[in-house]
Design a protein around this motif. Structure first.
Motif, mmCIF file in Angstrom:
data_model
loop_
_atom_site.group_PDB
_atom_site.id
_atom_site.type_symbol
_atom_site.label_atom_id
_atom_site.label_comp_id
_atom_site.label_asym_id
_atom_site.label_seq_id
_atom_site.Cartn_x
_atom_site.Cartn_y
_atom_site.Cartn_z
ATOM 1 N N ASP A 179 0.773 -1.146 0.049
ATOM 2 C CA ASP A 179 -0.175 -0.064 0.144
ATOM 3 C C ASP A 179 0.944 1.217 -0.113
ATOM 4 N N MET A 224 3.581 1.555 -1.663
ATOM 5 C CA MET A 224 4.584 1.272 -2.928
ATOM 6 C C MET A 224 3.640 1.856 -4.239
ATOM 7 N N THR A 225 2.952 3.002 -3.938
ATOM 8 C CA THR A 225 2.371 3.419 -4.896
ATOM 9 C C THR A 225 2.562 4.917 -5.375
ATOM 10 N N TYR A 226 2.167 5.390 -6.317
ATOM 11 C CA TYR A 226 2.367 6.736 -6.874
ATOM 12 C C TYR A 226 1.009 7.356 -7.578
ATOM 13 N N GLU A 227 0.509 8.446 -7.522
ATOM 14 C CA GLU A 227 -0.890 8.925 -8.198
ATOM 15 C C GLU A 227 -0.131 9.566 -9.635
ATOM 16 N N TRP A 228 -0.961 9.314 -10.488
ATOM 17 C CA TRP A 228 -0.648 9.656 -11.854
ATOM 18 C C TRP A 228 -2.223 9.993 -12.618
ATOM 19 N N SER A 233 -3.946 5.441 -9.013
ATOM 20 C CA SER A 233 -2.859 4.832 -8.017
ATOM 21 C C SER A 233 -2.183 3.791 -8.698
ATOM 22 N N ASN A 284 0.858 1.102 -8.627
ATOM 23 C CA ASN A 284 1.706 0.278 -7.484
ATOM 24 C C ASN A 284 3.065 -0.047 -8.243
ATOM 25 N N TRP A 285 4.123 0.984 -7.972
ATOM 26 C CA TRP A 285 5.361 0.423 -8.705
ATOM 27 C C TRP A 285 5.934 -0.443 -7.929
#
Length: 171
Positions: free
Chosen positions: A63, A65-69, A73, A75-76
């Motif tokens: 949870d 390991m995410t970024y917003e784009w 959301s 999960n990298w």
């Protein structure tokens, strides 16, 4: 059958180039496979992707390991595992072709299907990351095998381009 396992002479092998081609091809082909899986998903929305399950089993908090784009959301962590797997398999494939040129038969699709059956049909279920491949249903199988064909085709196209466009004496 004897030519199927014919080994390339040592003087004609270029392992260093194969490794570099595998790294580049692994990254690009992972993006191709991810794009394909966006169009034809290999699992239901409620199913957690195996790379995410692996990270959870290893104790990572996925949870975080995410970024917003653009409102999504992403999960990298799971994507990173997917890309790393692709790089490792692309390197193995590219190096294998340096030793056994016939591994590239059908533009590598035979090798790719073998990887898919081994990874998603055996290793992933045995590690408890997902169910057995043959129980997944026809849509999941179509997604897996057609996506794998595009994935390995991309690897082979990049491998072939790198292998035959850089003269050996320039390395």
């Amino acid at each position: 059958m004897s030519t199927l396992l014919a080994v390339r002479p040592k003087s004609e092998r270029n392992i260093e180039l194969a490794i570099w081609a595998g790294i580049v091809a692994g990254v690009i082909s992972a993006l191709v496979k991810s794009g394909f899986e966006t169009l034809i998903p290999p699992r239901t929305l409620s199913t957690t992707p195996p790379p995410v399950v692996l990270l959870e089993k290893l104790g990572f908090n996925v949870d975080l390991m995410t970024y917003e784009w653009m409102g999504y959301s992403i999960n990298w962590g799971g994507n990173g595992v997917h890309i790393l797997f692709s790089i490792v398999m692309a390197i193995i494939y590219c190096v294998a072709v340096e030793f056994l040129p016939r591994a590239r038969m059908l533009h590598g699709v035979g090798f790719g299907v073998g990887v898919s059956v081994f990874a998603h049909g055996l290793v992933v279920p045995l590690l408890g990351l997902s169910g057995w491949l043959w129980l997944a249903g026809s849509q999941a199988l179509i997604s897996e095998f057609v996506g794998t064909a595009f994935w390995i085709w991309t690897i082979e196209a990049i491998r072939r381009d790198r292998r035959y466009s850089i003269p050996r004496n320039k390395l």
